[in-house]
Design a protein around this motif. Structure first.
Motif, PDB file in Angstrom:
ATOM      1  N   ILE A  19       0.877  -1.177   0.000  1.00 39.05           N
ATOM      2  CA  ILE A  19       0.000   0.000   0.000  1.00 39.05           C
ATOM      3  C   ILE A  19       0.914   1.226   0.000  1.00 39.05           C
ATOM      4  O   ILE A  19       1.666   1.439   0.953  1.00 39.05           O
ATOM      5  CB  ILE A  19      -0.904   0.043   1.243  1.00 39.05           C
ATOM      6  CG1 ILE A  19      -1.765  -1.214   1.301  1.00 39.05           C
ATOM      7  CG2 ILE A  19      -1.751   1.309   1.247  1.00 39.05           C
ATOM      8  CD1 ILE A  19      -2.505  -1.397   2.601  1.00 39.05           C
ATOM      9  N   LEU A  20       0.871   1.985  -1.081  1.00 39.92           N
ATOM     10  CA  LEU A  20       1.730   3.164  -1.161  1.00 39.92           C
ATOM     11  C   LEU A  20       0.980   4.337  -0.530  1.00 39.92           C
ATOM     12  O   LEU A  20      -0.140   4.651  -0.933  1.00 39.92           O
ATOM     13  CB  LEU A  20       2.051   3.487  -2.619  1.00 39.92           C
ATOM     14  CG  LEU A  20       3.072   4.605  -2.773  1.00 39.92           C
ATOM     15  CD1 LEU A  20       4.479   4.091  -2.461  1.00 39.92           C
ATOM     16  CD2 LEU A  20       3.039   5.197  -4.169  1.00 39.92           C
ATOM     17  N   ALA A  21       1.591   4.964   0.496  1.00 40.59           N
ATOM     18  CA  ALA A  21       0.918   6.063   1.181  1.00 40.59           C
ATOM     19  C   ALA A  21       1.626   7.374   0.883  1.00 40.59           C
ATOM     20  O   ALA A  21       2.775   7.559   1.267  1.00 40.59           O
ATOM     21  CB  ALA A  21       0.893   5.797   2.684  1.00 40.59           C
ATOM     22  N   LEU A  22       0.946   8.285   0.203  1.00 41.94           N
ATOM     23  CA  LEU A  22       1.490   9.620  -0.012  1.00 41.94           C
ATOM     24  C   LEU A  22       1.040  10.478   1.154  1.00 41.94           C
ATOM     25  O   LEU A  22      -0.156  10.586   1.433  1.00 41.94           O
ATOM     26  CB  LEU A  22       0.975  10.205  -1.329  1.00 41.94           C
ATOM     27  CG  LEU A  22       1.448   9.484  -2.594  1.00 41.94           C
ATOM     28  CD1 LEU A  22       0.698  10.005  -3.811  1.00 41.94           C
ATOM     29  CD2 LEU A  22       2.944   9.679  -2.796  1.00 41.94           C
ATOM     30  N   THR A  28      -0.905  -2.157   9.377  1.00 40.97           N
ATOM     31  CA  THR A  28      -0.332  -3.125   8.460  1.00 40.97           C
ATOM     32  C   THR A  28       1.128  -2.818   8.099  1.00 40.97           C
ATOM     33  O   THR A  28       1.497  -1.678   7.859  1.00 40.97           O
ATOM     34  CB  THR A  28      -1.172  -3.214   7.171  1.00 40.97           C
ATOM     35  OG1 THR A  28      -0.451  -3.965   6.207  1.00 40.97           O
ATOM     36  CG2 THR A  28      -1.426  -1.831   6.592  1.00 40.97           C
ATOM     37  N   SER A  29       1.930  -3.859   8.038  1.00 38.65           N
ATOM     38  CA  SER A  29       3.346  -3.666   7.703  1.00 38.65           C
ATOM     39  C   SER A  29       3.538  -3.562   6.192  1.00 38.65           C
ATOM     40  O   SER A  29       4.659  -3.399   5.724  1.00 38.65           O
ATOM     41  CB  SER A  29       4.165  -4.837   8.249  1.00 38.65           C
ATOM     42  OG  SER A  29       3.659  -6.031   7.683  1.00 38.65           O
ATOM     43  N   ASN A  30       2.472  -3.636   5.432  1.00 34.13           N
ATOM     44  CA  ASN A  30       2.596  -3.515   3.978  1.00 34.13           C
ATOM     45  C   ASN A  30       2.578  -2.074   3.502  1.00 34.13           C
ATOM     46  O   ASN A  30       2.663  -1.815   2.311  1.00 34.13           O
ATOM     47  CB  ASN A  30       1.465  -4.287   3.281  1.00 34.13           C
ATOM     48  CG  ASN A  30       1.638  -5.781   3.460  1.00 34.13           C
ATOM     49  OD1 ASN A  30       2.779  -6.254   3.582  1.00 34.13           O
ATOM     50  ND2 ASN A  30       0.540  -6.504   3.531  1.00 34.13           N
ATOM     51  N   GLU A  31       2.403  -1.134   4.444  1.00 39.94           N
ATOM     52  CA  GLU A  31       2.374   0.273   4.058  1.00 39.94           C
ATOM     53  C   GLU A  31       3.770   0.738   3.669  1.00 39.94           C
ATOM     54  O   GLU A  31       4.766   0.358   4.277  1.00 39.94           O
ATOM     55  CB  GLU A  31       1.839   1.095   5.229  1.00 39.94           C
ATOM     56  CG  GLU A  31       1.715   2.556   4.938  1.00 39.94           C
ATOM     57  CD  GLU A  31       2.702   3.395   5.733  1.00 39.94           C
ATOM     58  OE1 GLU A  31       2.409   4.564   5.932  1.00 39.94           O
ATOM     59  OE2 GLU A  31       3.770   2.874   6.157  1.00 39.94           O
ATOM     60  N   ARG A  32       3.854   1.538   2.583  1.00 37.76           N
ATOM     61  CA  ARG A  32       5.129   2.148   2.188  1.00 37.76           C
ATOM     62  C   ARG A  32       4.867   3.639   2.014  1.00 37.76           C
ATOM     63  O   ARG A  32       4.042   4.024   1.178  1.00 37.76           O
ATOM     64  CB  ARG A  32       5.628   1.561   0.858  1.00 37.76           C
ATOM     65  CG  ARG A  32       5.997   0.084   0.904  1.00 37.76           C
ATOM     66  CD  ARG A  32       7.247  -0.175   1.763  1.00 37.76           C
ATOM     67  NE  ARG A  32       7.594  -1.578   1.794  1.00 37.76           N
ATOM     68  CZ  ARG A  32       7.080  -2.454   2.678  1.00 37.76           C
ATOM     69  NH1 ARG A  32       6.200  -2.072   3.583  1.00 37.76           N
ATOM     70  NH2 ARG A  32       7.458  -3.718   2.638  1.00 37.76           N
ATOM     71  N   LEU A  80      -2.790   5.380  -0.982  1.00 36.70           N
ATOM     72  CA  LEU A  80      -3.451   6.336  -0.086  1.00 36.70           C
ATOM     73  C   LEU A  80      -2.976   7.745  -0.432  1.00 36.70           C
ATOM     74  O   LEU A  80      -1.779   7.986  -0.577  1.00 36.70           O
ATOM     75  CB  LEU A  80      -3.113   6.023   1.378  1.00 36.70           C
ATOM     76  CG  LEU A  80      -3.546   7.072   2.395  1.00 36.70           C
ATOM     77  CD1 LEU A  80      -5.062   7.134   2.508  1.00 36.70           C
ATOM     78  CD2 LEU A  80      -2.941   6.784   3.774  1.00 36.70           C
ATOM     79  N   TYR A  81      -3.928   8.644  -0.566  1.00 35.02           N
ATOM     80  CA  TYR A  81      -3.627  10.049  -0.895  1.00 35.02           C
ATOM     81  C   TYR A  81      -4.033  10.819   0.343  1.00 35.02           C
ATOM     82  O   TYR A  81      -5.227  10.948   0.634  1.00 35.02           O
ATOM     83  CB  TYR A  81      -4.497  10.424  -2.089  1.00 35.02           C
ATOM     84  CG  TYR A  81      -4.243  11.755  -2.762  1.00 35.02           C
ATOM     85  CD1 TYR A  81      -3.726  11.815  -4.063  1.00 35.02           C
ATOM     86  CD2 TYR A  81      -4.564  12.954  -2.142  1.00 35.02           C
ATOM     87  CE1 TYR A  81      -3.529  13.018  -4.704  1.00 35.02           C
ATOM     88  CE2 TYR A  81      -4.364  14.172  -2.789  1.00 35.02           C
ATOM     89  CZ  TYR A  81      -3.852  14.197  -4.072  1.00 35.02           C
ATOM     90  OH  TYR A  81      -3.665  15.394  -4.725  1.00 35.02           O
ATOM     91  N   SER A  82      -3.090  11.304   1.139  1.00 33.43           N
ATOM     92  CA  SER A  82      -3.476  11.894   2.423  1.00 33.43           C
ATOM     93  C   SER A  82      -2.773  13.213   2.677  1.00 33.43           C
ATOM     94  O   SER A  82      -1.641  13.428   2.255  1.00 33.43           O
ATOM     95  CB  SER A  82      -3.165  10.917   3.555  1.00 33.43           C
ATOM     96  OG  SER A  82      -1.770  10.805   3.724  1.00 33.43           O
ATOM     97  N   GLY A  83      -3.465  14.099   3.385  1.00 36.60           N
ATOM     98  CA  GLY A  83      -2.900  15.404   3.728  1.00 36.60           C
ATOM     99  C   GLY A  83      -3.667  16.016   4.871  1.00 36.60           C
ATOM    100  O   GLY A  83      -4.406  15.329   5.573  1.00 36.60           O
ATOM    101  N   CYS A  84      -3.471  17.323   5.033  1.00 35.61           N
ATOM    102  CA  CYS A  84      -4.126  18.028   6.143  1.00 35.61           C
ATOM    103  C   CYS A  84      -5.610  18.188   5.876  1.00 35.61           C
ATOM    104  O   CYS A  84      -6.050  18.185   4.741  1.00 35.61           O
ATOM    105  CB  CYS A  84      -3.558  19.427   6.303  1.00 35.61           C
ATOM    106  SG  CYS A  84      -1.791  19.503   6.522  1.00 35.61           S
ATOM    107  N   HIS A  85      -6.368  18.390   6.944  1.00 36.51           N
ATOM    108  CA  HIS A  85      -7.720  18.899   6.778  1.00 36.51           C
ATOM    109  C   HIS A  85      -7.583  20.318   6.234  1.00 36.51           C
ATOM    110  O   HIS A  85      -6.617  21.005   6.518  1.00 36.51           O
ATOM    111  CB  HIS A  85      -8.452  18.959   8.124  1.00 36.51           C
ATOM    112  CG  HIS A  85      -8.652  17.612   8.734  1.00 36.51           C
ATOM    113  ND1 HIS A  85      -9.677  16.800   8.369  1.00 36.51           N
ATOM    114  CD2 HIS A  85      -7.935  16.941   9.668  1.00 36.51           C
ATOM    115  CE1 HIS A  85      -9.609  15.671   9.068  1.00 36.51           C
ATOM    116  NE2 HIS A  85      -8.556  15.724   9.853  1.00 36.51           N
ATOM    117  N   GLN A  86      -8.610  20.741   5.492  1.00 32.98           N
ATOM    118  CA  GLN A  86      -8.486  22.018   4.795  1.00 32.98           C
ATOM    119  C   GLN A  86      -8.048  23.155   5.727  1.00 32.98           C
ATOM    120  O   GLN A  86      -7.169  23.932   5.399  1.00 32.98           O
ATOM    121  CB  GLN A  86      -9.807  22.369   4.115  1.00 32.98           C
ATOM    122  CG  GLN A  86      -9.667  23.603   3.261  1.00 32.98           C
ATOM    123  CD  GLN A  86     -10.970  23.962   2.566  1.00 32.98           C
ATOM    124  OE1 GLN A  86     -11.824  23.121   2.374  1.00 32.98           O
ATOM    125  NE2 GLN A  86     -11.109  25.207   2.211  1.00 32.98           N
TER     126      GLN A  86
END
Ligand code: FAD
Ligand code: SF4
Ligand code: SF4
Lengths: 192, 147, 628
Positions: free
Chosen positions: C457-460, C481-485, C512-518
């Motif tokens: 799972i690629l996490a940005l 999960t240990s599959n996160e990168r 996963l596309y993740s960032g701050c709350h607005q």
């Protein structure tokens, strides 16, 4: 205290969505005239609170549930923009589903004289009147006006509109009582 | 101007007076020549009620209700307006001066206005003279006792 | 103010407007309009002879129009500098003032506005706030009932230098009122007008009530309130003192005021919450404590200064907790209520902080910025070839890009904060970001997905929030999960669509596309740009019939370690629920689609070379894994 999901039920109905936004400022209660003029226990702010606090039975029997006429004087005044009558109507709907009866003297149709013209249904602000086919003594199967007491607010508009004097609200504001009070004053000796 | 106090039938909707003081005045301190007939809503006023009052000898009729968009029963007073306005031209037609019928649409903030309106209306009726001009009218059969 | 005027290093430019601000930190060029006063500053001695003879009277704005002033006037008695002014809109050119001024010859009707340009190192904005006009709130009858006044009018009536010399009278008949009421939250905490709390009204209504009570102990004073908010030092004690003095407090928001049209007395209708009853009380005079709102020209100033505004319209600070006095633009600072309603102590504290920050700029020869700035490759920018574009300029939250069609776009380095929005948005890959180049990030992706990509799972993650969230999940021992990168970029605005296509092309199980709350975004509107792109991607993948959950967008703050762990575990569950053969088939099915969108990649400077090097690493990994 939290017995069931009354608040959730109310929120799920159209109009009930913003229930939890109420911060109990009391604007609605003082904008509304019912507490002053009719029922000292009337209080929309408290009803909303009771629903939030899951006071099921108390909410169903509370006069606020039944007396709100959806005039929406309070809605434009509510600083939280809650459609208060929408919430109250939602509570009332659930109360009716749970078998609670309205304390109002709702409109009564004289099915023997009703001609099913539909004028009353047209003027009723609450869409409480429908024309339905009923089997009646002497008249057979025939369409007549039928009042849903769960919706009727006893404003009496139907009585003013009916041309065959077949529908009216009972008690204080019946045709007979109003006319008699006029005649008693104008002709003290020769009242109806 | 005469001292004659014209008989006024005053139909008031249950909700239109917001200030408790005004309602108290209407309920308890109304002059004898004015008769209060309370209705839940101006929409409740059957034209026959007004006709009855006039035939019985009322020299003026006041109908007070809430402002159009502020009706306690959503749109009751709109119906009343339509129905009663039409009715007033009918009254005019049968010889009952339209000026003897007055509608007062009260806003919540119109504190003390009803007293002024009634006084003003009374004045207007006094100027119109007593309602003897209506002598031509025949009492209704069942209304009976008039004269 | 007087002190400031006396200080030799401070120049006060009264009656002057900022028209334009160009340049950047340490090197602003500010255009000022010095408006004509028609009185010469070098000659006027403030004697006021002109005002005495002037025959024209107009309402005095400073006195809330409760008193008149002349057309020759000073705005208020403590004006600094003390120089008279002629109001040309009101003046009838009788020249009586010229005569009265006599040999001083200070009055000069030929004066004109002067435009001056100044070199400025740092700017402190302290333009304050304005007041909500309660006229639209019909229920309170302001402007219809003479004895309903606003708090600002009350301030003037209560002031010994005010129009009544401090004696409290009611407007309808000039009599001293016996019963006074204050209504709080007029327009504020009201979604119909101003949703926010105005911060200081509770305290000043108590202050005004106490002042009245001290002066006239027999006056009956009542405050209507929804909640009394006294959060600062000594405030609750002051509130208690007011109660002890006999000031009444009624909890309940009045629905309406009615007026007796003869006495002009007022009746407040409210539900007294403590009683649960509707009550009506009579008063001689009612004060409306109206909401604080941004200045009417706040939008204009925000574009002149190129600083953003928060949702309520106030100027937006760099960071609400850590840098409340800095604007997002280096070298511009905020002091006081212009950044949000605050009382005098808080305004003074912020002002001092802003001054300290500004002096840092003035005393530095050089200015350090984040090294992660953007750069344009002029030969790749289509504008240089004459085509219309400007996407980069529109995406930059800081206005740091100089775009003119026909010239390659240029990043003004001193203004760039390094969010990377322009880099990801440029459809021609003509911009790069130092330390976060496409080559670097693509190499990371390739390495992380070298082996068994379908299990990964690629996490940005963005630097400020979701990266912090991941960190917190680790330090708090929330298992996931240990599959996160994970790959870190500065902002979700930098998360180029190409990165995600490339991940799927390589066969990633999920992204996963993740960032701050607005509201937490560190780059003003960076998150908004990132979120828009994420939405676009979601639609694209939906159309491709990708299994829902393989692409996930989540806004995770640095405090939400639990959320980070939960989201990853949910993503793992999605993958686990998919039969492996189905997953592999889907990856194969989508691979050409992804590849089609990536055909430009090798042309981006440095990318091919970096990927060639990466291949060595990938080979090593694979051979080691294989050996095991
Ligand atoms: C009725 C009332 C009573 C109050 N009482 C108290 C109290 O007792 N104690 C307390 O602590 N706080 C009180 N406050 C709050 C207090 O007023 C504010 O905290 C304070 O005024 C904020 O100061 P400021 O300098 O940020 O803004 P302001 O006082 O609003 O000053 C801003 C200045 O900038 C000028 N300006 C605006 N735009 C421009 C422009 N474009 N170019 C040039 N100049 C510009 C304005 O003319 C103004 O002089 C009260 C507020 C109100 C409404
Ligand atoms: S006016 Fe609105 S917020 Fe206030 S008590 Fe009524 S419903 Fe609640
Ligand atoms: S909508 Fe109901 S609660 Fe609101 S003012 Fe009208 S009657 Fe009262």
């Amino acid at each position: 205290m939290f017995k069931s999901g009354l608040a959730d039920e109310v929120r799920a109905l159209p109009g009930g969505e913003n229930l939890e936004m109420c911060y109990s400022c009391g604007t609605c209660t003082s904008k509304c005239m019912i507490q002053q003029k009719l029922e000292p226990e009337y209080n929309p702010r408290r009803l909303l609170r009771m629903v939030m606090m899951e006071m099921r039975e108390e909410s169903f029997s509370n006069p606020t549930t039944w007396l709100c006429s959806s005039c929406d004087l309070c809605y434009p005044a509510c600083p939280q923009q809650i459609h208060i009558s929408g919430v109250i109507t939602a509570v009332k709907k659930i109360a009716v589903q749970n078998g609670q009866k309205t304390p109002l003297h709702t409109a009564v149709v004289d099915q023997q004289t009703c001609v099913a013209c539909g004028l009353c249904a047209e003027v009723c602000p609450y869409e409480a009147i429908t024309i339905e086919t009923r089997k009646l003594p002497y008249r057979g199967s025939i369409p007549v006006a039928v009042v849903d007491p769960g919706l009727c607010m006893a404003c009496g508009m139907c009585g003013a509109a009916c041309r065959s004097n077949s529908i009216s609200i009972p008690a204080d504001y019946s045709d007979e009582n109003v006319v008699e009070s006029i005649w008693k004053w104008l002709n003290p000796e020769g009242a109806l | 101007m005469t001292d004659h106090k014209p008989k006024i039938a005053f139909f008031q909707c249950h909700w239109c007076l917001y200030a408790p003081e005004d309602q108290e005045w209407v309920d308890r301190r109304l002059p004898d020549n004015i008769r209060l007939i309370k209705v839940p809503c101006t929409g409740r006023i059957d034209p026959l009620f007004v006709l009855n009052a006039v035939q019985g000898g009322a020299e003026g009729v006041v109908i007070s209700g809430c402002l159009p968009e502020k009706c306690h029963y959503k749109e009751g007073n709109l119906a009343a307006r339509r129905q009663l306005q039409e009715f007033s031209s009918f009254m005019d037609y049968i010889g009952y001066d339209e000026a003897r019928l007055r509608f007062v649409w009260l806003d919540l903030q119109d504190r003390g206005r009803i007293q002024r309106e009634l006084a003003d209306f009374e004045n207007q009726l006094q100027q119109l003279g007593s309602a003897e001009a209506l002598a031509a009218r025949q009492p209704l059969e069942e209304g009976g006792a008039h004269e | 103010m007087v002190d400031a005027a006396r200080q030799p290093l401070i120049e006060v430019k009264a009656y002057t407007e900022v028209e334009k601000v160009e340049g950047f930190v340490g090197n602003f060029k500010v255009t000022l309009r010095e408006k004509a006063k028609y009185v010469r500053a070098d000659r006027c001695n403030g004697c006021g002879a002109c005002a005495k003879v002037c025959p024209i009277e107009v309402p005095n704005y400073f006195e809330m129009n409760l008193a008149p002033r002349k057309a020759a006037y000073i705005p208020m008695s403590q004006s600094v500098p003390l120089i008279y002014n002629i109001d040309m809109d009101a003046c009838i050119h009788c020249y009586k003032c010229v005569e009265a001024c006599g040999p001083l010859e200070a009055i000069d009707f030929s004066m004109q506005d002067k435009i001056v340009e100044e070199e400025i190192g740092a700017i402190v904005v302290a333009t304050g706030f304005s007041h909500f006009d309660p006229t639209p709130m019909e229920e309170y009858g302001y402007n219809r009932y003479p004895n309903v006044i606003t708090a600002m009018e009350m301030e003037r009536l209560n002031n010994s230098a005010g129009p009544t010399a401090g004696s409290l009278i009611r407007p309808s008949d000039g009599k001293k009122p016996q019963k006074l009421a204050f209504i709080n939250c007029v327009g504020s905490r009201d979604k119909r007008f101003v949703e926010s709390c105005s911060n200081f009204c509770c305290m000043y209504s108590i202050k005004n009530a106490v002042l009245v009570k001290q002066m006239y102990p027999n006056i009956d004073v009542t405050i209507y309130y929804m909640d009394i908010r006294t959060p600062s030092k000594g405030y609750e004690e002051f509130y208690n003192r007011a109660r002890a003095m006999g000031i009444h407090f009624i909890q309940g928001r009045p629905a309406m005021i009615t007026e007796d049209s003869e006495t002009h007395n007022l009746f407040i209708h409210t539900e007294d919450i403590a009683l649960g009853k509707v009550v009506e009380h009579e008063y001689d005079m009612v004060m409306l404590n109206q909401a604080a709102v941004p200045q009417p020209d706040q939008n204009h100033m925000s574009s002149v200064l190129n600083v953003a505004q928060s949702p309520g319209g106030w100027f937006m600070e760099y960071h609400p907790k850590l840098r409340p006095m800095d604007s997002p633009t280096d070298g511009i600072f905020f002091a006081g209520a212009c950044q949000g309603p605050k009382d005098i102590p808080a305004s003074v504290a912020q002002g001092s902080a802003a001054a300290a920050r500004a002096s840092r700029v003035l005393h530095s020869k050089t200015w350090q910025i984040e090294p992660t700035i953007a750069n344009v490759w002029p030969d790749r920018c289509v504008s240089a070839q004459g085509r219309a574009c400007g996407i980069c300029e529109r995406s930059c939250p800081y206005g740091a890009i100089d775009y003119t069609q026909g010239k390659a776009a240029e990043v003004i380095t001193a203004k760039c904060h390094g969010c990377g929005a322009c880099v990801a948005e440029c459809p021609h890959d003509a911009i790069t970001q130092l330390h976060y180049t496409d080559a670097q990030i693509l190499s990371q992706i390739r390495t992380l997905l070298a082996d068994k990509p379908e299990k990964k799972i690629l996490a940005l993650r963005c630097h400020w929030c979701s990266y912090g969230g991941a960190d917190l999940a680790g330090t708090s021992h929330f298992e996931y999960t240990s599959n996160e990168r994970g790959i870190k970029v500065m902002c979700s605005a930098r998360m180029d669509a190409d990165f995600i296509y490339e991940a799927y092309r390589l066969g990633a199980g999920a992204v996963l596309y993740s960032g701050c709350h607005q509201q937490d975004c560190h780059y003003i509107t960076g998150q908004v740009i990132g979120a828009k792109r994420a939405k676009r991607l979601e639609t694209i993948f939906e159309r491709m019939n990708m299994t829902p959950g393989r692409f996930r967008v989540e806004w995770i703050s640095a405090a939400e370690g639990d959320k980070y762990a939960r989201v990853l575990n949910e993503m793992q569950a999605t993958l686990d629920a998919m039969p492996e053969a189905d997953l592999l088939a889907e990856i194969e099915r989508l691979r050409p689609e992804m590849a089609k969108r990536l055909s430009r990649l090798p042309n981006i400077p440095g990318v091919q070379r970096a990927l060639d090097h990466t291949q060595v690493v990938v080979n090593t990994i694979l051979s080691r894994e294989g050996a095991q």
